[in-house]
Design a protein around this motif. Structure first.
Motif: not given
Length: 77
Positions: A3-4, A35-39, A69-73
């Protein structure tokens, strides 16, 4: 799944672009076992990584990027 998107950080009018690879379930390779493996997070139209995680930290988020970063997490992890 990849996703982007674009988010505005705490500084008004400063957009950031992010790319994230996330899964349905958390794993040992995810950020904090999530669940995030790449960011990757960059300022829009900039090529420097301000945050980069690829099964481990290459560039940890610092300063105003921590809010993005906090919003994406919150959304994906």
């Amino acid at each position: 799944m990849w996703s982007e998107g674009i988010l505005t950080g705490p500084e008004p009018g400063v957009p950031y672009k992010y790319w994230v690879k996330h899964y349905e379930e958390g794993s040992e390779f995810g950020i904090d076992g999530g669940r995030i493996s790449k960011l990757t997070i960059r300022r829009l139209n900039d090529h420097r990584d301000l945050c980069n995680y690829d099964r481990g930290w290459d560039v940890k988020p610092a300063g105003e990027v921590r809010a993005v970063y906090a919003m994406v997490l919150e959304k994906y992890n």
